[in-house]
Motif scaffolding. Structure first.
Motif, short mmCIF file in Angstrom:
data_model
loop_
_atom_site.label_atom_id
_atom_site.label_comp_id
_atom_site.label_asym_id
_atom_site.label_seq_id
_atom_site.Cartn_x
_atom_site.Cartn_y
_atom_site.Cartn_z
N GLU A 162 81.36 -5.53 23.77
CA GLU A 162 81.25 -6.97 23.98
C GLU A 162 81.92 -7.41 25.28
O GLU A 162 81.61 -8.48 25.82
N ASP A 163 82.85 -6.60 25.81
CA ASP A 163 83.55 -6.94 27.05
C ASP A 163 82.70 -6.70 28.30
O ASP A 163 83.08 -7.13 29.38
N VAL A 164 81.58 -6.02 28.16
CA VAL A 164 80.78 -5.65 29.33
C VAL A 164 80.13 -6.88 29.95
O VAL A 164 80.31 -7.17 31.12
N THR A 175 76.10 -5.73 35.13
CA THR A 175 77.21 -6.09 34.26
C THR A 175 78.17 -7.02 34.97
O THR A 175 78.33 -6.95 36.19
N PHE A 191 82.48 4.13 25.35
CA PHE A 191 82.99 2.94 26.02
C PHE A 191 84.50 3.03 26.15
O PHE A 191 85.20 3.41 25.22
N ALA A 192 85.03 2.65 27.31
CA ALA A 192 86.47 2.59 27.52
C ALA A 192 87.02 1.30 26.95
O ALA A 192 88.19 1.22 26.61
N THR A 193 86.17 0.29 26.85
CA THR A 193 86.54 -0.99 26.25
C THR A 193 85.50 -1.32 25.18
O THR A 193 84.58 -0.56 24.93
N SER A 194 85.64 -2.47 24.60
CA SER A 194 84.67 -2.92 23.60
C SER A 194 83.33 -3.21 24.29
O SER A 194 83.32 -3.76 25.40
N ASN A 219 82.79 0.45 32.15
CA ASN A 219 83.81 1.49 32.13
C ASN A 219 83.58 2.41 30.94
O ASN A 219 83.50 1.95 29.81
N ASN A 239 81.51 -7.24 34.17
CA ASN A 239 82.83 -6.63 34.26
C ASN A 239 82.78 -5.13 34.51
O ASN A 239 83.75 -4.43 34.26
N TYR A 262 84.29 6.56 29.23
CA TYR A 262 84.91 7.89 29.25
C TYR A 262 83.76 8.89 29.26
O TYR A 262 82.83 8.79 28.47
#
Length: 132
Positions: A74-76, A86, A69-72, A91, A88, A93
């Protein structure tokens, strides 16, 4: 009586895994909450092929690439409409795995290989042979 219910969802009878008659869930088992290919008389005739094709494609991709994950996570977020997707984006890697042949003497990297080595197996998951 369906074993998996959510009383907060009004009108949903719940999920019954006993009604799954194949590899994937269907609209009957989930009281028509799972409808990626429609249902009833107008259900997609290629749904089982499409699910198998997606499964094979995903396994081939996961075999060749590592994802993080590029972010947490929980942010998805998730949202539904005509499809489930999704909120958001997803994102990630992506890094190509290095797949090497054990006999070539090259080192392996990758999660599965690490798991095999931690458990005392060879990189390919086979028991280590000892030369006596």
């Amino acid at each position: 009586d369906r074993p998996f219910k959510n009383p907060k969802v009004k009108g949903w009878a719940g999920y019954n895994p006993d009604k799954v008659n194949g590899l994937y869930p269907n609209e009957m088992a989930s009281d028509y909450a799972f409808l990626p290919f429609g249902g009833g008389q107008r259900k997609c005739v290629g749904d089982q092929f499409a699910m198998m094709e997606a499964t094979v494609t995903m396994s081939m991709i996961l075999n060749k690439f590592d994802f993080a994950f590029a972010t947490s996570p929980e942010d998805v977020g998730m949202k539904t409409g005509a499809t489930i997707h999704t909120m958001n984006g997803l994102n990630m890697y992506v890094q190509r795995r290095t797949v090497n042949n054990e006999e070539s003497g090259k080192t392996h990297v990758g999660w599965w290989e690490e798991q095999h080595l931690k458990r005392g197996f060879s990189v390919s998951g086979k028991p280590l042979t000892t030369n006596k």
